[in-house]
Design an enzyme around this catalytic site. Sequence first.
Site, PDB file in Angstrom:
ATOM      1  N   ARG A 224       1.171  -1.150  -0.029  1.00  0.00           N
ATOM      2  CA  ARG A 224       0.097   0.049  -0.230  1.00  0.00           C
ATOM      3  C   ARG A 224       0.660   1.523  -0.148  1.00  0.00           C
ATOM      4  NH1 ARG A 224      -4.065  -2.277  -1.109  1.00  0.00           N
ATOM      5  NH2 ARG A 224      -6.247  -3.042  -0.692  1.00  0.00           N
ATOM      6  N   HIS A 272      -1.286   1.160  -9.510  1.00  0.00           N
ATOM      7  CA  HIS A 272      -2.389  -0.432  -9.034  1.00  0.00           C
ATOM      8  C   HIS A 272      -2.649  -0.965  -9.407  1.00  0.00           C
ATOM      9  CE1 HIS A 272      -4.196  -0.509  -4.779  1.00  0.00           C
ATOM     10  NE2 HIS A 272      -4.443  -1.761  -4.952  1.00  0.00           N
TER      11      HIS A 272
HETATM   12  C1  GLV Z   1      -5.273  -4.439  -4.269  1.00  0.00           C
HETATM   13  O1  GLV Z   1      -5.300  -3.741  -3.719  1.00  0.00           O
HETATM   14  C2  GLV Z   1      -5.769  -5.411  -3.811  1.00  0.00           C
HETATM   15  O2  GLV Z   1      -6.172  -5.807  -2.341  1.00  0.00           O
HETATM   16  O3  GLV Z   1      -6.641  -6.612  -3.629  1.00  0.00           O
END
Ligand code: GLV
Length: 309
Positions: A224, A272
């Site tokens: 993250r 992401h």
């Molecule tokens: C993506 O970031 C997830 O947590 O699946």
Amino acid sequence: MTLPTLLINTEPARWLPALRAAAPEMQFRPQAEIGDAADVDAILTWKVDPALIDALPNLRLLYAVGAGVDYLVDLARTRPQLQIARVVDDAVTGDVATLAVAGTLQWFRDLPAYAGQKQNELWHPLPVRSTADTTIGILGLGRIGRAIARAFQALGFRVCGWSRSIHRMEGVSTYTGSEGLHAMLPQAQVLVCALPLTAETEGIISAQVLGCLPPKSFFVNVGRGLHVDEVALQAALDSGRLAGAFLDVFAEEPLAPGHSFWLDARVQITPHVASRTRPSRVAPQIIDNLLRLRTGQPLLNLVRPEAGY
Ligand code: GLV
């Protein structure tokens, strides 16, 4: 006994067809057609507005569609009637591992440098680094971290890993605790973050931690954004402690225009995309858990809010 009703709070066009195909007899409601809020037993979600949760008087289950559940843990902590389950899919685990490995290898094999050479029709071989001389340090040895470790091992890298509780893995030197972290960092020419985001791991990639890495190391983040002190990361790049970084996640997403990471050629960015759960693969496990909820059996793939993941 009536079947539970699942509210779909995320991407209904992707999730509804898969869930309905797997269990035509069940009640799946897109949020836009919520109807009587008192009917809702469970919600399938990614990030969710706490006001919606509080508007569902009979809600018992938050079902996370992603691997990371940091968005939901605080909600459940303050609302003890709620359990959190998450979808678990080996394909997702593998997808995150491929991105972590791809991000590392493009740097390790100098692909950006050769792309630059090609633009100028330059033929200039660079020294070849050896996997056997390179240690990958992985932060987080959960399902995803272990898959990343195995992928690097298969390529011949030395691999070490750090986690909250000790995980034994064949051929991987494993560490735990603050002392263990400081023992691992000086070996890690590549540091890969695959941690869950919790109160303990937020900001873990600090100036102090980056300062313990060997000079000219490489950092990969598939965890993250909030694991990283982004100012410290930029400073580590500028001082040469880091030769580069590969980042899929950011403290603020999308990454703000003009952010130093956009402007720094040493930083590779993906938006992401490490993984995206495929509804048809996980619909059966969601339905299984809804049936368990109905009959009062223990749910599968539960999150432990006290641990934060
Ligand atoms: C993506 O970031 C997830 O947590 O699946």
